[in-house]
Design a protein around this motif. Structure first.
Motif, PDB file in Angstrom:
ATOM      1  N   THR A 139       0.846  -1.201   0.000  1.00  0.00           N
ATOM      2  CA  THR A 139       0.000   0.000   0.000  1.00  0.00           C
ATOM      3  C   THR A 139       0.878   1.246   0.000  1.00  0.00           C
ATOM      4  OG1 THR A 139      -0.117   0.246   2.408  1.00  0.00           O
ATOM      5  CG2 THR A 139      -1.788  -1.168   1.375  1.00  0.00           C
ATOM      6  N   ILE A 140       0.331   2.334  -0.484  1.00  0.00           N
ATOM      7  CA  ILE A 140       1.045   3.612  -0.488  1.00  0.00           C
ATOM      8  C   ILE A 140       1.300   4.070   0.941  1.00  0.00           C
ATOM      9  CG2 ILE A 140       0.831   6.054  -1.078  1.00  0.00           C
ATOM     10  CD1 ILE A 140      -0.585   5.191  -3.644  1.00  0.00           C
ATOM     11  N   LYS A 141       0.321   3.845   1.817  1.00  0.00           N
ATOM     12  CA  LYS A 141       0.467   4.261   3.218  1.00  0.00           C
ATOM     13  C   LYS A 141       1.656   3.566   3.883  1.00  0.00           C
ATOM     14  CE  LYS A 141      -2.215   5.332   7.231  1.00  0.00           C
ATOM     15  NZ  LYS A 141      -3.521   5.744   7.613  1.00  0.00           N
ATOM     16  N   GLU A 142       1.814   2.268   3.637  1.00  0.00           N
ATOM     17  CA  GLU A 142       2.959   1.530   4.190  1.00  0.00           C
ATOM     18  C   GLU A 142       4.276   2.118   3.677  1.00  0.00           C
ATOM     19  OE1 GLU A 142       1.436  -3.066   4.766  1.00  0.00           O
ATOM     20  OE2 GLU A 142       2.128  -2.441   2.796  1.00  0.00           O
ATOM     21  N   MET A 143       4.297   2.465   2.396  1.00  0.00           N
ATOM     22  CA  MET A 143       5.527   3.017   1.819  1.00  0.00           C
ATOM     23  C   MET A 143       5.825   4.412   2.366  1.00  0.00           C
ATOM     24  SD  MET A 143       5.664   1.610  -2.092  1.00  0.00           S
ATOM     25  CE  MET A 143       4.044   2.138  -2.582  1.00  0.00           C
ATOM     26  N   GLU A 144       4.797   5.219   2.581  1.00  0.00           N
ATOM     27  CA  GLU A 144       4.977   6.572   3.127  1.00  0.00           C
ATOM     28  C   GLU A 144       5.543   6.543   4.544  1.00  0.00           C
ATOM     29  OE1 GLU A 144       1.614   9.449   1.100  1.00  0.00           O
ATOM     30  OE2 GLU A 144       1.090   8.318   2.883  1.00  0.00           O
ATOM     31  N   THR A 145       5.038   5.629   5.371  1.00  0.00           N
ATOM     32  CA  THR A 145       5.450   5.577   6.773  1.00  0.00           C
ATOM     33  C   THR A 145       6.736   4.788   6.990  1.00  0.00           C
ATOM     34  OG1 THR A 145       4.028   3.671   7.181  1.00  0.00           O
ATOM     35  CG2 THR A 145       3.103   5.866   7.624  1.00  0.00           C
ATOM     36  N   SER A 146       7.163   4.046   5.970  1.00  0.00           N
ATOM     37  CA  SER A 146       8.392   3.257   6.100  1.00  0.00           C
ATOM     38  C   SER A 146       9.612   4.170   6.122  1.00  0.00           C
ATOM     39  CB  SER A 146       8.513   2.298   4.910  1.00  0.00           C
ATOM     40  OG  SER A 146       9.787   1.700   4.903  1.00  0.00           O
ATOM     41  N   GLN A 147      10.550   3.828   6.954  1.00  0.00           N
ATOM     42  CA  GLN A 147      11.815   4.559   7.014  1.00  0.00           C
ATOM     43  C   GLN A 147      12.884   3.885   6.151  1.00  0.00           C
ATOM     44  OE1 GLN A 147      12.218   7.536   8.657  1.00  0.00           O
ATOM     45  NE2 GLN A 147      10.012   7.364   8.894  1.00  0.00           N
ATOM     46  N   ALA A 148      12.494   2.824   5.467  1.00  0.00           N
ATOM     47  CA  ALA A 148      13.458   2.054   4.677  1.00  0.00           C
ATOM     48  C   ALA A 148      13.814   2.781   3.377  1.00  0.00           C
ATOM     49  CB  ALA A 148      12.877   0.681   4.347  1.00  0.00           C
ATOM     50  N   PRO A 149      15.096   3.000   3.129  1.00  0.00           N
ATOM     51  CA  PRO A 149      15.499   3.627   1.873  1.00  0.00           C
ATOM     52  C   PRO A 149      15.572   2.624   0.720  1.00  0.00           C
ATOM     53  CG  PRO A 149      17.412   3.292   3.245  1.00  0.00           C
ATOM     54  CD  PRO A 149      16.215   2.839   4.050  1.00  0.00           C
TER      55      PRO A 149
ATOM     56  N   GLU B 249      15.775   2.689  -3.901  1.00  0.00           N
ATOM     57  CA  GLU B 249      17.121   2.367  -3.393  1.00  0.00           C
ATOM     58  C   GLU B 249      17.866   3.623  -2.990  1.00  0.00           C
ATOM     59  OE1 GLU B 249      19.360   0.484  -2.262  1.00  0.00           O
ATOM     60  OE2 GLU B 249      18.379  -1.423  -2.519  1.00  0.00           O
ATOM     61  N   THR B 250      19.041   3.426  -2.428  1.00  0.00           N
ATOM     62  CA  THR B 250      19.849   4.533  -1.924  1.00  0.00           C
ATOM     63  C   THR B 250      20.676   5.213  -3.004  1.00  0.00           C
ATOM     64  OG1 THR B 250      21.562   2.947  -1.322  1.00  0.00           O
ATOM     65  CG2 THR B 250      20.000   3.596   0.406  1.00  0.00           C
ATOM     66  N   ASN B 251      20.926   4.508  -4.133  1.00  0.00           N
ATOM     67  CA  ASN B 251      21.656   5.147  -5.234  1.00  0.00           C
ATOM     68  C   ASN B 251      21.222   4.551  -6.574  1.00  0.00           C
ATOM     69  OD1 ASN B 251      23.445   2.901  -6.015  1.00  0.00           O
ATOM     70  ND2 ASN B 251      24.482   3.275  -4.069  1.00  0.00           N
ATOM     71  N   TYR B 252      21.599   5.245  -7.637  1.00  0.00           N
ATOM     72  CA  TYR B 252      21.194   4.856  -8.990  1.00  0.00           C
ATOM     73  C   TYR B 252      21.660   3.445  -9.348  1.00  0.00           C
ATOM     74  CZ  TYR B 252      19.724   9.586 -10.240  1.00  0.00           C
ATOM     75  OH  TYR B 252      19.066  10.779 -10.308  1.00  0.00           O
TER      76      TYR B 252
ATOM     77  N   ASP C 124       5.389   1.409 -19.482  1.00  0.00           N
ATOM     78  CA  ASP C 124       6.427   2.403 -19.260  1.00  0.00           C
ATOM     79  C   ASP C 124       7.013   2.292 -17.857  1.00  0.00           C
ATOM     80  OD1 ASP C 124       5.906   3.399 -21.776  1.00  0.00           O
ATOM     81  OD2 ASP C 124       4.486   4.895 -21.044  1.00  0.00           O
ATOM     82  N   SER C 125       8.247   2.776 -17.744  1.00  0.00           N
ATOM     83  CA  SER C 125       8.899   2.909 -16.440  1.00  0.00           C
ATOM     84  C   SER C 125       9.086   4.390 -16.165  1.00  0.00           C
ATOM     85  CB  SER C 125      10.264   2.211 -16.439  1.00  0.00           C
ATOM     86  OG  SER C 125      10.100   0.820 -16.614  1.00  0.00           O
ATOM     87  N   ASP C 126       8.846   4.780 -14.919  1.00  0.00           N
ATOM     88  CA  ASP C 126       8.946   6.180 -14.526  1.00  0.00           C
ATOM     89  C   ASP C 126       9.964   6.297 -13.394  1.00  0.00           C
ATOM     90  OD1 ASP C 126       8.373   8.892 -14.344  1.00  0.00           O
ATOM     91  OD2 ASP C 126       6.646   8.583 -13.026  1.00  0.00           O
ATOM     92  N   TRP C 127      11.038   7.048 -13.623  1.00  0.00           N
ATOM     93  CA  TRP C 127      12.088   7.234 -12.631  1.00  0.00           C
ATOM     94  C   TRP C 127      11.863   8.538 -11.882  1.00  0.00           C
ATOM     95  CZ3 TRP C 127      16.164   3.823 -11.759  1.00  0.00           C
ATOM     96  CH2 TRP C 127      16.270   2.760 -12.657  1.00  0.00           C
ATOM     97  N   VAL C 128      12.020   8.510 -10.546  1.00  0.00           N
ATOM     98  CA  VAL C 128      11.886   9.724  -9.735  1.00  0.00           C
ATOM     99  C   VAL C 128      13.021   9.790  -8.712  1.00  0.00           C
ATOM    100  CG1 VAL C 128       9.381   9.969  -9.968  1.00  0.00           C
ATOM    101  CG2 VAL C 128      10.295   8.585  -8.117  1.00  0.00           C
ATOM    102  N   GLU C 129      13.427  11.013  -8.411  1.00  0.00           N
ATOM    103  CA  GLU C 129      14.464  11.220  -7.394  1.00  0.00           C
ATOM    104  C   GLU C 129      13.809  11.571  -6.066  1.00  0.00           C
ATOM    105  OE1 GLU C 129      18.102  13.176  -8.508  1.00  0.00           O
ATOM    106  OE2 GLU C 129      17.399  13.242 -10.587  1.00  0.00           O
TER     107      GLU C 129
ATOM    108  N   ARG D 241      11.484   7.283   1.116  1.00  0.00           N
ATOM    109  CA  ARG D 241      12.753   7.656   1.741  1.00  0.00           C
ATOM    110  C   ARG D 241      13.930   7.337   0.810  1.00  0.00           C
ATOM    111  NH1 ARG D 241       9.603   9.898   4.468  1.00  0.00           N
ATOM    112  NH2 ARG D 241       9.103   9.535   6.626  1.00  0.00           N
ATOM    113  N   ALA D 242      13.664   6.614  -0.235  1.00  0.00           N
ATOM    114  CA  ALA D 242      14.708   6.233  -1.186  1.00  0.00           C
ATOM    115  C   ALA D 242      15.246   7.465  -1.910  1.00  0.00           C
ATOM    116  CB  ALA D 242      14.149   5.243  -2.195  1.00  0.00           C
ATOM    117  N   LYS D 243      16.507   7.413  -2.286  1.00  0.00           N
ATOM    118  CA  LYS D 243      17.125   8.504  -3.051  1.00  0.00           C
ATOM    119  C   LYS D 243      16.688   8.461  -4.514  1.00  0.00           C
ATOM    120  CE  LYS D 243      19.503  10.177   0.322  1.00  0.00           C
ATOM    121  NZ  LYS D 243      19.042  11.386   0.956  1.00  0.00           N
ATOM    122  N   ILE D 244      16.431   7.249  -5.013  1.00  0.00           N
ATOM    123  CA  ILE D 244      15.993   7.064  -6.403  1.00  0.00           C
ATOM    124  C   ILE D 244      14.989   5.913  -6.428  1.00  0.00           C
ATOM    125  CG2 ILE D 244      17.949   5.536  -6.934  1.00  0.00           C
ATOM    126  CD1 ILE D 244      16.356   7.992  -9.429  1.00  0.00           C
TER     127      ILE D 244
END
Length: 158
Positions: A24-34, A80-83, A115-120, A127-130
């Motif tokens: 769920t989006i809510k789980e992802m929003e509250t997660s501190q995991a990068p 993830e934490t980096n590209y 399609d794939s959509d990349w976001v920073e 919490r992920a960098k990418i």
């Protein structure tokens, strides 16, 4: 079918290197995991069709009528934490993704990607960098089986 898709995609994300997988989006929003993965169900489209296929099961001829075509869209998210790490998981996921899976009832379910959509990190709730979001579509059906009655060879012989 939805549980089949979720199980298949969860296993695929784990094999590809995702450590945590959310649904769920809510789980992802509250997660501190990068570093994480997500499986989000988007839409399902039903189309009425009437196609037949004859097959044999346990010595009996049967007809399988496809009453509906079922198209289910699911978004896969990899953060993830980096590209480099994100791209490695992304590529591994795409390499492991099958063209189709079996539903356990003898029907093939076609798998397609969009399609794939990349976001920073500044453009994301994660919490992920990418992160990358991949659209995956499953094309299955709703079927009804009919048994053909055996032909009596003695009918019509006098």
């Amino acid at each position: 079918m939805i549980s089949l898709y979720k199980t298949y995609l969860t296993n695929l994300l784990k094999e590809s290197g995702c450590k945590r997988i959310y649904s769920t989006i809510k789980e992802m929003e509250t997660s501190q995991a990068p570093n994480m993965g997500g499986i989000l169900f988007q839409t399902e489209e039903l189309k009425r069709v009437n196609t037949k296929k004859t097959f044999e099961e346990d010595g009996t001829r049967k007809i399988r009528l496809k009453k509906y075509e079922r198209i289910t869209s699911i978004s896969i998210i990899i953060g993830e934490t980096n590209y480099e790490k994100c791209e490695n998981i992304y590529e591994q996921f795409l390499m492991n993704l099958d063209n189709s899976i079996n539903d356990g009832k003898g029907n093939s379910i076609k798998i397609d990607i969009g399609d794939s959509d990349w976001v920073e990190d500044k453009d994301s709730i994660l919490r992920a960098k990418i992160a990358v979001q991949i659209d995956v579509t499953f094309e299955s059906g709703i079927y009804k089986d009919y048994t053909n009655k055996p032909v009596n060879p003695n009918i019509g012989l006098g």
